[in-house]
Design an enzyme around this catalytic site. Structure first.
Site, mmCIF file in Angstrom:
data_model
loop_
_atom_site.group_PDB
_atom_site.id
_atom_site.type_symbol
_atom_site.label_atom_id
_atom_site.label_comp_id
_atom_site.label_asym_id
_atom_site.label_seq_id
_atom_site.Cartn_x
_atom_site.Cartn_y
_atom_site.Cartn_z
ATOM 1 N N LYS A 86 0.825 -1.210 0.000
ATOM 2 C CA LYS A 86 0.000 0.000 0.000
ATOM 3 C C LYS A 86 0.857 1.256 0.000
ATOM 4 C CE LYS A 86 -4.413 -1.662 1.601
ATOM 5 N NZ LYS A 86 -5.500 -1.540 2.569
ATOM 6 N N LYS A 119 -6.215 -11.394 -8.488
ATOM 7 C CA LYS A 119 -7.486 -11.551 -7.787
ATOM 8 C C LYS A 119 -8.508 -10.497 -8.235
ATOM 9 C CE LYS A 119 -8.328 -10.054 -3.279
ATOM 10 N NZ LYS A 119 -8.361 -10.042 -1.821
ATOM 11 N N LYS A 121 -12.084 -5.418 -5.174
ATOM 12 C CA LYS A 121 -13.089 -4.358 -5.136
ATOM 13 C C LYS A 121 -12.470 -2.986 -5.313
ATOM 14 C CE LYS A 121 -13.865 -4.750 -0.089
ATOM 15 N NZ LYS A 121 -12.825 -3.963 0.512
HETATM 16 P P1 AMP Z 1 -11.385 -7.419 0.672
HETATM 17 O O1 AMP Z 1 -12.258 -7.222 -0.518
HETATM 18 O O2 AMP Z 1 -9.955 -7.588 0.256
HETATM 19 O O3 AMP Z 1 -11.609 -6.438 1.781
HETATM 20 O O4 AMP Z 1 -11.772 -8.832 1.278
HETATM 21 C C1 AMP Z 1 -12.925 -9.095 2.034
HETATM 22 C C2 AMP Z 1 -13.153 -10.589 2.048
HETATM 23 O O5 AMP Z 1 -13.548 -11.052 0.746
HETATM 24 C C3 AMP Z 1 -11.935 -11.412 2.441
HETATM 25 O O6 AMP Z 1 -12.351 -12.454 3.312
HETATM 26 C C4 AMP Z 1 -11.417 -11.981 1.143
HETATM 27 O O7 AMP Z 1 -10.842 -13.242 1.301
HETATM 28 C C5 AMP Z 1 -12.685 -12.096 0.303
HETATM 29 N N1 AMP Z 1 -12.353 -11.850 -1.105
HETATM 30 C C6 AMP Z 1 -12.051 -10.654 -1.653
HETATM 31 N N2 AMP Z 1 -11.797 -10.783 -2.963
HETATM 32 C C7 AMP Z 1 -11.926 -12.102 -3.266
HETATM 33 C C8 AMP Z 1 -11.778 -12.888 -4.460
HETATM 34 N N3 AMP Z 1 -11.455 -12.327 -5.618
HETATM 35 N N4 AMP Z 1 -11.983 -14.218 -4.383
HETATM 36 C C9 AMP Z 1 -12.322 -14.784 -3.218
HETATM 37 N N5 AMP Z 1 -12.476 -14.112 -2.062
HETATM 38 C C10 AMP Z 1 -12.280 -12.793 -2.067
#
Ligand code: AMP
Ligand code: TRP
Length: 332
Positions: A112, A195, A198
């Site tokens: 970051k 990945k 968001k």
């Molecule tokens: P984040 O979006 O990084 O804040 O992640 C929030 C939750 O969503 C976490 O538990 C991640 O493991 C899950 N997550 C986020 N993006 C993915 C993805 N592309 N595939 C699977 N799980 C995801």
């Protein structure tokens, strides 16, 4: 006694199909078996610059998406982190036990800091300490997170150790990560080696939970596939198609093998068109429910208050013990 589960999601970007398949879908399955707390990490969102209006709207929007996706506010405690002041209170106390050198090693901080060179603030640095406070306040047994958060959880566990060395045992429960139990990892539509995120700058990389049917069709249509034409699951050589098959399989309940058999002799285009329909069928009703909820901000605010009050009652029990233990006088 049911085990306690706690997890949260930073309030940035747009919740994606990846969040649904990797996290929220699993959360909804855990809500009957466990004592669950799920929160909106809005304080963590402040570690990068946020437009105040956008952040406010996004907090409601994420909350409404959680509800629309099936998280039940009666079965779980769902709340916004900033509405429970004990998070920041415990965070400070833990910050004073955290070696700078430890935080310096955090991969996410390094990433970051590289991405936000103009805003490397102290919050970005102490981010994992606030996360530890989130977890320890509720005496969580299990923390479902993605692989990328494992290092932060390790810090949290070490902080329990540092605290106990200094003040003795019995204040915090040692949390365990729950990594295997989260769903499949969903990859970016344009670059299936990374990945689906968001916070990705390119909106075409993700399916957002609240995308409309048209956007979903368009994004799948332009999804990267691989040379060749066979529809086969092979992550090394066919990352794009494999990703589409994974999404299809999770949402339809069919196995990958079943899908491969169904698509023998068909083209990538067929798979994309069908998959778009499967996703639209799943997300269409979610979007309708979401739109309804967003029309009633007062109702959302009311549910947030109820969630925060329930969370706070539990957080206060912990922080009281911590204040006593470290020698602070808590206002009664
Ligand atoms: P984040 O979006 O990084 O804040 O992640 C929030 C939750 O969503 C976490 O538990 C991640 O493991 C899950 N997550 C986020 N993006 C993915 C993805 N592309 N595939 C699977 N799980 C995801
Ligand atoms: N840092 C987590 C993420 O980006 C979100 C989060 C904040 C969290 N506090 C937490 C997750 C506590 C689990 C437990 O995914």
């Amino acid at each position: 006694m049911k085990k306690t589960i706690l997890s949260g999601s930073t309030v940035t970007g747009d919740l994606t199909l990846g969040n649904y398949i990797g996290a929220i879908n699993t959360w909804t399955q855990l809500q009957d078996e466990y004592d669950c707390l799920y929160f909106l990490a809005d304080l963590h969102a402040l570690t990068v610059h946020q437009d105040p209006e956008v952040l406010r709207k996004r907090t409601h929007s994420f909350f409404a998406q959680y509800l629309a996706l099936g998280l039940d506010p009666k079965k779980n405690i769902i709340f916004a982190q900033s509405q429970v002041p004990q998070h920041t209170e415990l965070s400070w106390i833990l910050t004073c036990l955290t070696p700078m050198g430890y935080l310096n090693r955090m991969t996410q901080f390094k990433e970051k800091a590289e991405k936000h060179v103009k805003n490397i603030n102290a919050g970005l640095f102490t981010y994992p300490v606030l996360m530890a406070a989130d977890i320890l306040l509720y005496q969580a047994d299990l923390v479902p997170v993605g692989e990328d958060q494992k290092q932060h959880l390790e810090l949290c566990r070490d902080l329990v150790g540092y605290f106990e060395n200094r003040y003795g045992k019995g204040i915090f429960k040692m949390p365990e990560p729950m990594i295997g139990k989260t769903g499949a990892r969903i990859m970016s539509l344009q670059d299936p080696t990374k990945k689906m995120s968001k916070s990705d700058e390119n909106d075409k990389n993700r399916i957002s939970i609240i995308d409309d049917a048209k956007a979903i069709e368009k994004k799948f249509k332009s999804a990267a596939t691989d040379s060749g034409s066979e529809i086969k699951y092979d992550v090394e050589n066919k990352a794009g198609v494999s990703n589409l098959l994974t999404i299809y399989s999770v949402l339809s309940g069919k196995t990958i093998e079943q899908l491969e058999n169904e698509y023998v002799g068909k083209m990538y285009g067929h798979l994309k068109v069908d998959l778009a329909q499967v996703v639209i069928q799943k997300l269409g009703p979610v979007k309708d429910k979401y739109d309804d909820l967003m029309k009633n901000r007062d109702y959302l605010d009311q549910l947030l208050v109820e969630g925060a009050e329930r969370a706070e009652a539990r957080a206060e029990a912990t922080i009281k013990k911590v204040y006593d233990t470290v020698g602070l006088v808590r206002r009664r």
